[in-house]
Design an enzyme around this catalytic site. Structure first.
Site, PDB file in Angstrom:
ATOM      1  N   ASP A 151       0.843  -1.191   0.000  1.00  0.00           N
ATOM      2  CA  ASP A 151       0.000   0.000   0.000  1.00  0.00           C
ATOM      3  C   ASP A 151       0.880   1.242   0.000  1.00  0.00           C
ATOM      4  O   ASP A 151       2.101   1.169   0.123  1.00  0.00           O
ATOM      5  CB  ASP A 151      -0.978  -0.013   1.179  1.00  0.00           C
ATOM      6  CG  ASP A 151      -0.292   0.221   2.516  1.00  0.00           C
ATOM      7  OD1 ASP A 151       0.965   0.369   2.550  1.00  0.00           O
ATOM      8  OD2 ASP A 151      -0.988   0.249   3.538  1.00  0.00           O
ATOM      9  N   ILE A 152       0.239   2.398  -0.199  1.00  0.00           N
ATOM     10  CA  ILE A 152       0.971   3.667  -0.310  1.00  0.00           C
ATOM     11  C   ILE A 152       1.237   4.202   1.089  1.00  0.00           C
ATOM     12  O   ILE A 152       0.325   4.301   1.927  1.00  0.00           O
ATOM     13  CB  ILE A 152       0.159   4.677  -1.126  1.00  0.00           C
ATOM     14  CG1 ILE A 152      -0.133   4.108  -2.531  1.00  0.00           C
ATOM     15  CG2 ILE A 152       0.880   6.011  -1.220  1.00  0.00           C
ATOM     16  CD1 ILE A 152      -1.060   4.970  -3.359  1.00  0.00           C
ATOM     17  N   GLU A 187      -5.986   2.390  -0.618  1.00  0.00           N
ATOM     18  CA  GLU A 187      -4.672   2.518  -1.249  1.00  0.00           C
ATOM     19  C   GLU A 187      -3.903   1.197  -1.227  1.00  0.00           C
ATOM     20  O   GLU A 187      -2.691   1.175  -1.478  1.00  0.00           O
ATOM     21  CB  GLU A 187      -3.865   3.608  -0.538  1.00  0.00           C
ATOM     22  CG  GLU A 187      -3.385   3.264   0.867  1.00  0.00           C
ATOM     23  CD  GLU A 187      -4.412   3.564   1.954  1.00  0.00           C
ATOM     24  OE1 GLU A 187      -4.023   3.682   3.108  1.00  0.00           O
ATOM     25  OE2 GLU A 187      -5.636   3.691   1.631  1.00  0.00           O
TER      26      GLU A 187
END
Length: 803
Positions: free
Chosen positions: A680-681, A723
């Site tokens: 994920d970001i 995300e």
């Protein structure tokens, strides 16, 4: 009276090798005026008369020519057990003066002549009180000769008008004498030239009677002078008024024989001979129907020897007996069909009297062929319907289910429509009553579905699958049957999976319900599902036929006519070769083919279609390919909604669940490595808070593009939520997945995202998926590794040890 005693058995027949001279000699010996020909088994096969000989000599034949090939007239034969009334009917009905007689075995017995019957009926004719003027044969009066005529010119008149006697008139219409065809033939035999003057050979003392003379006076002349063929009728000034022959006397007998003659002539034989149909005239002889006359068409159809045969020789015994019973009872005989020489004929009783009936044979072969063509066309339609995956039924408002395609029979587990109707008179009897769905209400459901279709709404029904026991949801389309408002075409398209996906997608899928309904409307009225057209390609002449749905897909007018070449011009350039391969495969190898093809229509749109090509099980004289073309553009769009993330355009969890099941099955079967990457970001919330959600969405979409360019086509890339993303790498060990994750991490770190000033980074968790564990267990392990990467400072890849 049986005719056996009247047969002249002294008239010997000739074989097939006799010459015209031998025929003439035999005629002179017998005085009969005709000779019959017999084959090796003594069966009569032909006849030549004095009149035939005069005609042949006029046409240039010689006495040394073979005679039998020149005997071209139809031979009329009767059996010796027939009665005099019937033979006289044959003679007058066929306009002949002699009839060949054979025994029961069909062998030659002799000949009965007009003279014989004349003598037999003498007393009956004597009773007639007619005078000579009543019997004048006016047709002979029209034709006469003068001293300037040659024998050839006289013979020409006789042949042309089928007469045997010509009067010769001099100045002032004075009677000079009479010339007969018999005299001309004898002169030719003696070597006299036909160019000789006719006046040298006339009979200068013809028999004359006054026009007021009674018939008995004329009979006396014929009785005393057996060689005489006719008498000349004159008035008080000796002016020629006409000619009377023995045949004229026979036609006026007022007993039962006269009645037979009159009935025959009422048949208007001349008109019947020119009928396009075959006509038979049959004579009732005790319990048998004998064929006494046939027109030209009948001789061509049934053979030249059909006369005097029983009608049962043509009809089968059951048909013959049925017709005979109805005629005997005075009941109407309905037309019936028989087969002759491979053709079919409708037989109609056109006329029936006490003794005579006429049968008309009408060739209905083309009608039979039309029925066969119609049956084949109906089979083509049935084949097209059987090609549909949807259930298709034809139902009547009162009759229930009338026909069903193969999908319908397979779904319900029936062999044929008959078995279907034994369980369900109406398809609605299979409906499960639920709110919002069609109910088990006869007729009411049909009109409800029809009204829904007309207003653009979908009607749905729930039906239990008899094989699996599951309840299936169907979109129901109803259209009126062409040319029959009491019949309906019903299609049921299974949308169970789509309905389930629609519930999972909640509001988004609900917003696209109308579009989904339109995309799933396959049939339109006659046999069409919405946006699906059928076509046929005739290979022998490249003729292309298609339904109007094809024109809708291409965006052209229904009146426009397309050739197969025109159709190919609408195909996307990249798809033409694939479509041609499908046609060639079906045409040359007889194999079915299917493919997805893009069409560029006249509206500038690209329409994705699914084309199926079916080769027939057996090639007929006309080689035909047929198939369907279905516009699946909207369906593909719906698949994107169901299986793709709308923001990043990569797979969503629904597609992941479908694909991962297949990969795990392959893992279990082939034991090949399968790895999982979750990432994920980092600090994505801060990006949203700082730059806004629009920029955040753009970052997600841009990041998905970066990753998509780095992975293989066999890898599965999914937006897991928010995300967070998942990558599944088939046939890849953990180390390989780690290298991929590291490469992606580096690319993202180096990428300058538009609208974001700081560097965007991601954290990764990498593990392998074990053969006997669940996917949930592997995801949970990868998730833990992701959080470990977060806790270790983010922007890094953490890999589990290979297990």
């Amino acid at each position: 009276m049986i005719i056996q005693s009247l047969i002249d058995k002294k008239i010997e027949p000739l074989g097939l090798g006799a010459t015209l001279k031998e025929v003439h000699e035999r005629i002179k010996e017998s005085g009969c005026g005709a000779v019959a020909f017999i084959d090796e088994e003594s069966r009569p096969v032909g006849i030549l008369t004095e009149r035939d000989i005069s005609r042949l000599l006029f046409e240039g034949c010689g006495f040394d020519d073979l005679a039998f090939p020149l005997a071209i007239k139809e031979l009329v034969v009767s059996q010796e057990n027939r009665d005099l009334e019937y033979v006289l009917s044959l003679m007058t009905g066929n306009n002949i003066r002699r009839i060949v007689i054979c025994n029961k075995a069909g062998r030659y017995s002799g000949i009965i002549t007009q003279d014989t019957i004349f003598h037999e009926l003498g007393e009956e004719i004597y009773k007639t009180k007619l005078r000579a003027r009543h019997l004048i044969n006016a047709k002979n009066l029209i034709h006469k000769i003068t001293p300037s005529h040659s024998l050839k010119e006289a013979l020409s008149l006789m042949v042309e008008n089928k007469i045997g006697t010509l009067p010769m008139l001099g100045e002032g219409e004075r009677i000079l004498g009479m010339l007969t065809e018999r005299k001309i033939v004898r002169m030719v035999e003696l070597g006299v030239s036909l160019e000789s003057p006719a006046v040298e050979f006339i009979d200068k003392n013809p028999y004359l009677v006054h026009e007021d003379s009674f018939i008995n006076e004329i009979i006396d002349i014929f009785e005393k002078n057996s060689d005489s063929l006719c008498v000349l009728v004159i008035d008080s000034s000796r002016e020629l008024k006409g000619i009377i022959t023995k045949r004229d006397l026979l036609k006026n007998a007022e007993n039962s024989y006269k009645n037979a003659i009159e009935e025959s002539f009422r048949a208007t034989r001349y008109a019947l001979n020119n009928f396009p149909q075959s006509v038979l005239e049959c004579y009732y002889l005790e319990t048998t129907m004998l064929i006494q006359w046939a027109n030209k068409r009948a001789f061509e159809l049934l053979g030249s020897d059909i006369v005097d045969k029983p009608l049962s020789a043509i009809l089968d015994q059951a048909t013959y007996e049925h017709m005979a019973e109805r005629i005997a009872a005075g009941l109407r005989v309905e037309p019936f069909n028989i087969e002759i020489g491979g053709n079919y004929y409708e037989v109609t009783l056109a006329k029936s009297t006490r003794r005579i009936m006429q049968l008309v044979f009408t060739d209905v072969t083309k009608h039979k062929e039309y029925e066969e063509t119609l049956r084949k066309e109906q089979q083509v339609v049935q084949d097209i319907l059987d090609f549909q995956s949807s259930i298709v039924l034809v139902a009547g408002s009162d009759e229930g289910v009338l026909s069903a395609n193969r999908s319908a029979l397979d779904f319900f587990g029936f062999r044929d429509v008959k078995e279907f109707r034994m369980h369900y008179r109406c398809i609605c009897e299979a409906f499960i009553d639920r709110e919002g769905f069609l109910k088990n209400r006869h007729e009411a459901w049909l009109h409800e579905a029809l009204l829904a279709n007309q207003t653009g709404r979908d009607s749905k029904a729930i039906i239990k699958d008899r094989h699996s026991g599951e309840e299936r949801i169907f979109v129901v389309k109803v259209g009126r049957y062409p040319r029959d408002s009491h019949k309906f075409i019903v299609s049921l398209t299974d949308v169970t999976e789509l309905e389930m996906s629609k519930r999972e997608l909640e509001g988004k899928v609900m917003a696209r319900t109308a579009e989904l309904s339109r995309a799933m409307s396959i049939l339109e009225e006659a046999q069409k599902i919405a946006r699906l057209g059928n076509w046929q390609l005739y290979l022998h002449n490249a003729e292309f036929e298609y339904s109007k749905e094809i024109t809708k897909i291409l965006g052209i007018d229904e009146e426009d006519r397309l050739s197969i070449k025109d159709l190919m011009s609408f195909v996307h350039p990249e798809d033409k070769r694939r479509l041609m391969r499908g046609f060639i495969r079906s045409a040359k190898k007889g194999q079915n083919a299917s493919c997805n093809i893009r069409f560029l229509n006249l509206y500038g749109q690209t329409r994705m279609t699914h084309i199926q090509i079916k080769a027939p099980d057996e090639w007929h004289e006309e080689k035909i390919l047929f198939g369907i073309c279905q516009d699946i553009t909207e369906q593909i769009e719906l698949e994107k909604i169901a299986y793709y993330d709308s923001l990043t355009q990569i797979y969503n969890r629904n597609k992941f669940n479908e694909l991962i099941t297949r990969e795990i099955e392959l893992l279990k079967r082939y034991k090949q490595p399968l790895s999982l990457v979750i990432f994920d970001i980092d600090r994505f919330k801060r990006i949203n808070d700082t730059y806004g959600h629009r920029v955040g969405d753009e970052v997600l979409a841009e990041l998905a593009g970066i990753v998509s360019r780095e992975i293989r086509s066999t890898d599965i890339f999914v937006r897991w939520g928010g995300e967070e993303f998942v990558i599944v790498t088939p046939q890849t060990p953990t180390q390989g997945a780690q290298l991929l994750a590291e490469k992606i991490r580096s690319k993202i770190e180096e990428w300058k995202f538009e609208g974001v000033e700081e560097c965007v980074t991601c954290s990764f968790g990498v593990t392998n998926i074990l053969r006997l564990e669940s996917i949930e267990s592997a995801i949970e392990r990868a998730d833990e590794l992701l959080y470990k990467a977060k806790n270790n400072g983010r922007n890094q890849v953490v890999m589990a040890e290979e297990r």
